[in-house]
Design a protein around this motif. Structure first.
Motif, PDB file in Angstrom:
ATOM      1  N   HIS A 343       0.850  -1.196   0.000  1.00  0.00           N
ATOM      2  CA  HIS A 343       0.000   0.000   0.000  1.00  0.00           C
ATOM      3  C   HIS A 343       0.878   1.235   0.000  1.00  0.00           C
ATOM      4  O   HIS A 343       2.059   1.168   0.344  1.00  0.00           O
ATOM      5  N   THR A 389       4.736   0.015   0.429  1.00  0.00           N
ATOM      6  CA  THR A 389       5.260  -1.158   1.138  1.00  0.00           C
ATOM      7  C   THR A 389       5.225  -2.362   0.208  1.00  0.00           C
ATOM      8  O   THR A 389       4.406  -2.430  -0.716  1.00  0.00           O
ATOM      9  N   GLU A 431       8.176  -7.362   5.388  1.00  0.00           N
ATOM     10  CA  GLU A 431       7.667  -6.111   4.802  1.00  0.00           C
ATOM     11  C   GLU A 431       8.757  -5.061   4.844  1.00  0.00           C
ATOM     12  O   GLU A 431       9.430  -4.887   5.871  1.00  0.00           O
TER      13      GLU A 431
END
Ligand code: GLY
Ligand code: MN
Length: 459
Positions: A343, A389, A431
């Motif tokens: 996102h 991300t 992440e």
């Protein structure tokens, strides 16, 4: 804070984009926990911060695109408030720092909006998400809170989204800071976690790092031995040998820019052979996505690149079968990767999600309804300055496995005999955060271990 020129330029851009009517910016108010004076940590609205900078409750701003006026509305502290909170600069003194020329009491905003409505002028507002601001809009505009979203200004949303989506150099510097603190949170967890601790102890340890940097966390910490639940906020379990620990946590700087990282940590210091196999599926997908990051490429295609990598690896390990492209088109990877690849990130960890994913991530176009793809928050072609991300994961969700096994959904692509053996596996996610550059992409913040041997080395 940035210099006042930053805020002046940002507001000027709104006047270039929107050529008639009044743009109304809603600041946030204090939000009570259990009685009015016992409030949650105050968080200003990010769009208000972006254009007006003022990090205090009970403020509103307008940009009159016809007259060019920019006005901040709020009331100075009464003597009663000063007794409890100490003397503060006046709003006018503070506003000067953000290049805001005109400060007026809140009551004047009631008059201004009433007059604008009488004159039939357009009042642009963004989708409200706080209930008190919905009531405020109801009072000002006579639109029932349930109907407010039907009357939001698409023109205003698009202008804000397009401006905020491309981060300036000074914003990137601030996001680097946020991700550096975030990296420290993850590195500390990699060193700290031991069997016998509770998840809450790990959550407290990483939260402390964000607070000590004079900021806060950018979203509620996910610190769990049940990583198969994507947003698991329960911290009551005791950690034991053999568990996989999933930490998804980020810091927010004093200026409210976010970091967001995830890591998966073997509680027994080394990954088991079974854990290592699945970890590498997630990591291969992660690296495939990073390699594809560059301007002009649609993030949806990068999501599909990551999903393709998962299908191929899960076929090699015997969890999936069939033609990769057919499995991808059918969304068969979503049994293990039921969410989006990533996102946008900025002042909000899911940047501007309040303004609508369709505007932020899809340029106003409709989202897919396919399971998995419908949870992808960003699909549009990437531009230099976008911050995002990358967070593919592999999740064994027993309820989803049982459901798809029983209803035969995408049955041609699965070996359930193998999958059944992993129903207690949990979940894995790494992440990292990137800024899109003219040539490709740059990692934000300092790198944290993600190769299995590098994670183990910190244990
Ligand atoms: N880090 C939480 C999320 O991206 O949803
Ligand atoms: Mn994230």
């Amino acid at each position: 804070m940035f210099t006042k020129e930053t805020y002046i330029k940002r507001r000027a851009s709104i006047k270039e984009q929107i050529t008639n009517g009044i743009c109304l910016f809603l600041g946030n108010n204090e939000s009570p926990m259990n009685y009015p004076d016992n409030t949650y940590h105050f968080r200003q609205d990010s769009t208000f911060l972006y254009y007006f900078g003022m990090d205090y409750p009970d403020l509103f701003g307008i940009i009159d695109t016809d007259s060019g006026e920019e006005i901040l509305f709020g009331d100075d502290l009464s003597i009663d408030s000063i007794v409890w909170m100490g003397a503060q600069p006046t709003l006018a003194e503070r506003a000067v720092q953000y290049g805001i020329p005109n400060v007026q009491p809140l009551a004047k905003l009631n008059e201004l909006l009433a007059q604008a409505r009488n004159q039939g002028r357009k009042i642009h507002y963004l989708p409200p998400y706080r209930h008190d601001n919905k009531i405020q809009l109801f009072k000002w505009l006579d639109i029932h809170p349930d109907k407010l979203n039907e009357h939001v200004s698409k023109e205003f949303i698009v202008a804000v989204v397009e401006q905020r989506a491309v981060k300036s150099a000074e914003e990137i510097t601030e996001i680097h800071k946020a991700v550096d603190i975030t990296a420290d949170m993850h590195i500390e967890a990699m060193k700290y976690i031991r069997p016998g601790m509770t998840e809450a102890e790990v959550a407290a340890k990483v939260h402390q790092i964000a607070l000590a940097a004079n900021g806060n966390i950018s979203f509620p910490i996910i610190a769990t031995i049940n990583g198969q639940t994507l947003h698991n906020h329960y911290h009551g379990n005791t950690i034991k040998e053999g568990d996989l620990f999933l930490l998804d946590a980020g810091a927010e700087t004093e200026l409210h820019y976010s970091g967001d990282m995830s890591s998966t940590i073997p509680v027994s210091k080394k990954f088991s052979a079974r854990q290592l196999e699945i970890y590498n599926v997630a990591l291969n997908s992660h690296e495939a996505a990073i390699a594809a990051l560059k301007p002009g490429v649609a993030f949806k295609d990068i999501h599909l690149t990551a999903a393709r990598s998962i299908i191929n690896d899960m076929k090699s390990l015997g969890f999936m079968k069939g033609d990769t492209e057919e499995a991808l088109a059918a969304g068969a990877h979503a049994l293990f990767f039921p969410c989006g690849l990533g996102h946008m990130m900025g002042m909000d960890v899911h940047d501007m999600e309040d303004l609508g994913e369709v505007y932020v991530g899809y340029e106003g176009k409709a989202k897919s309804t396919q399971f998995g793809l419908k949870s992808l928050r960003l699909a549009r072609p990437l531009k230099p300055g976008f911050v995002l991300t990358i967070e593919p994961g592999i999740y064994f969700i027993p309820e989803l496995i049982d459901l798809w096994k029983s209803n035969g959904h995408n049955a041609a692509f699965y070996n359930f005999d193998k999958i059944e053996q992993y129903k207690d596996f949990g979940g894995i996610r790494n992440e990292e955060d990137f800024v899109i550059t003219e040539q490709g992409a740059e990692l934000l913040g300092k790198p944290i271990p993600k190769k299995p041997e590098d994670v183990e080395a910190l244990r």
